[in-house]
Design an enzyme around this catalytic site. Sequence first.
Site, PDB file in Angstrom:
ATOM      1  N   LYS A 116       1.013  -1.029  -0.082  1.00 20.10           N
ATOM      2  CA  LYS A 116       0.368  -0.211  -0.073  1.00 20.10           C
ATOM      3  C   LYS A 116       0.654   1.411  -0.477  1.00 20.10           C
ATOM      4  O   LYS A 116       0.837   2.239  -0.871  1.00 20.10           O
ATOM      5  CB  LYS A 116      -1.252  -0.259   0.989  1.00 20.10           C
ATOM      6  N   ARG A 164      11.915  -7.648   3.489  1.00 20.24           N
ATOM      7  CA  ARG A 164      11.697  -6.462   3.588  1.00 20.24           C
ATOM      8  C   ARG A 164      12.303  -5.235   4.139  1.00 20.24           C
ATOM      9  O   ARG A 164      13.252  -6.020   4.455  1.00 20.24           O
ATOM     10  CB  ARG A 164      10.387  -5.658   3.981  1.00 20.24           C
ATOM     11  N   ARG A 190      13.591  -2.577   8.453  1.00 15.03           N
ATOM     12  CA  ARG A 190      12.874  -2.157   9.761  1.00 15.03           C
ATOM     13  C   ARG A 190      12.604  -2.077  10.780  1.00 15.03           C
ATOM     14  O   ARG A 190      12.361  -4.039  11.412  1.00 15.03           O
ATOM     15  CB  ARG A 190      11.333  -1.589   9.322  1.00 15.03           C
ATOM     16  N   ARG A 233      -6.063   4.386  11.072  1.00 12.96           N
ATOM     17  CA  ARG A 233      -6.220   2.794  11.728  1.00 12.96           C
ATOM     18  C   ARG A 233      -7.296   2.346  12.171  1.00 12.96           C
ATOM     19  O   ARG A 233      -7.184   1.230  12.679  1.00 12.96           O
ATOM     20  CB  ARG A 233      -4.698   2.426  12.140  1.00 12.96           C
ATOM     21  N   ARG A 245       0.907  -6.302  14.690  1.00 17.91           N
ATOM     22  CA  ARG A 245       0.453  -5.719  13.151  1.00 17.91           C
ATOM     23  C   ARG A 245      -0.552  -6.333  12.918  1.00 17.91           C
ATOM     24  O   ARG A 245      -1.194  -5.660  11.664  1.00 17.91           O
ATOM     25  CB  ARG A 245       2.100  -4.638  12.909  1.00 17.91           C
TER      26      ARG A 245
HETATM   27  P1  AMP Z   1       2.914   1.452   8.393  1.00 19.50           P
HETATM   28  O1  AMP Z   1       4.310   1.911   8.629  1.00 19.50           O
HETATM   29  O2  AMP Z   1       1.924   1.882   7.713  1.00 19.50           O
HETATM   30  O3  AMP Z   1       3.230  -0.168   8.418  1.00 19.50           O
HETATM   31  O4  AMP Z   1       3.082   2.024  10.095  1.00 19.50           O
HETATM   32  C1  AMP Z   1       4.061   1.698  11.126  1.00 19.50           C
HETATM   33  C2  AMP Z   1       3.788   2.210  12.857  1.00 19.50           C
HETATM   34  O5  AMP Z   1       3.157   3.652  12.736  1.00 19.50           O
HETATM   35  C3  AMP Z   1       2.976   1.925  12.810  1.00 19.50           C
HETATM   36  O6  AMP Z   1       2.589  -0.145  13.310  1.00 19.50           O
HETATM   37  C4  AMP Z   1       1.721   1.563  14.418  1.00 19.50           C
HETATM   38  O7  AMP Z   1       2.231   1.879  15.538  1.00 19.50           O
HETATM   39  C5  AMP Z   1       2.340   3.457  14.173  1.00 19.50           C
HETATM   40  N1  AMP Z   1       1.267   4.110  13.394  1.00 19.50           N
HETATM   41  C6  AMP Z   1       0.979   4.543  11.402  1.00 19.50           C
HETATM   42  N2  AMP Z   1      -0.021   5.036  11.399  1.00 19.50           N
HETATM   43  C7  AMP Z   1      -0.718   4.892  12.074  1.00 19.50           C
HETATM   44  C8  AMP Z   1      -2.252   5.740  12.976  1.00 19.50           C
HETATM   45  N3  AMP Z   1      -2.892   5.819  12.251  1.00 19.50           N
HETATM   46  N4  AMP Z   1      -2.724   5.192  14.266  1.00 19.50           N
HETATM   47  C9  AMP Z   1      -1.311   4.760  15.063  1.00 19.50           C
HETATM   48  N5  AMP Z   1      -0.201   4.065  15.448  1.00 19.50           N
HETATM   49  C10 AMP Z   1       0.406   4.949  13.561  1.00 19.50           C
END
Ligand code: AMP
Length: 206
Positions: free
Chosen positions: A13, A119, A153, A85, A164
């Site tokens: 995404k 990744r 990461r 989210r 997650r």
């Molecule tokens: P992502 O890069 O989208 O996989 O996000 C990595 C991490 O950032 C997630 O596992 C959460 O800890 C935090 N995160 C990102 N977006 C949100 C959101 N909208 N609400 C809460 N935590 C978020």
Amino acid sequence: MKLLFIGPQGSGKGTQAAIISKELNMPHISTGDLFRSIKGELKQELDSYMNSGKLVPDELVIKILKQRISQLDYKKGFILDGFPRTINQAYLLKKITNIDKVIDIELDDETSIKRISGRVTCEKCKVGYNLITEPKPKNPKFCDICNGKLIKRADDNPKAVRKRLEIYHKETEPILNEYKHLTIKINGDQHIDNINKEILKKLKEF
Ligand code: AMP
């Protein structure tokens, strides 16, 4: 046009949101990237949630997101990736603005986990690669573009990934009910270029 990208970890995404943002010339706001870019005193607090695969609390998400949005030129619209989210975040967003279309990239957990385990990201220019699937870098240690070091990461470890995905199914997927009439479903188990073509085609048709 205001677009939301929704999908499980590893669905591509973020990659697709970045490509579409360039193609349609609209800012791409990824809350995950935004949180990873934060330095200073907030970094430790954010890392404590992110590195264990937990969600950042809503108040903190909204505070950082509002700051970021105020710096952007989004007259042509924007692409939100990683926000909302939770149902609560979807309600908070509704109070601020409407959304035109939602791109839901579907992928099963097994493929998700496989992709995430391969990744890597360039430390310098932040371009993403995958050592198991695609796009594969020419050298598994260095970026094809800027020769920066490729790193994993901190939250792409098996324990955090399971957490997650669990949160994705429990907290994020239900928000699709709120956007049923706006949602475009995309098969995430395809080559990056084909996913991009499918998104562009369905955006035009929808
Ligand atoms: P992502 O890069 O989208 O996989 O996000 C990595 C991490 O950032 C997630 O596992 C959460 O800890 C935090 N995160 C990102 N977006 C949100 C959101 N909208 N609400 C809460 N935590 C978020």
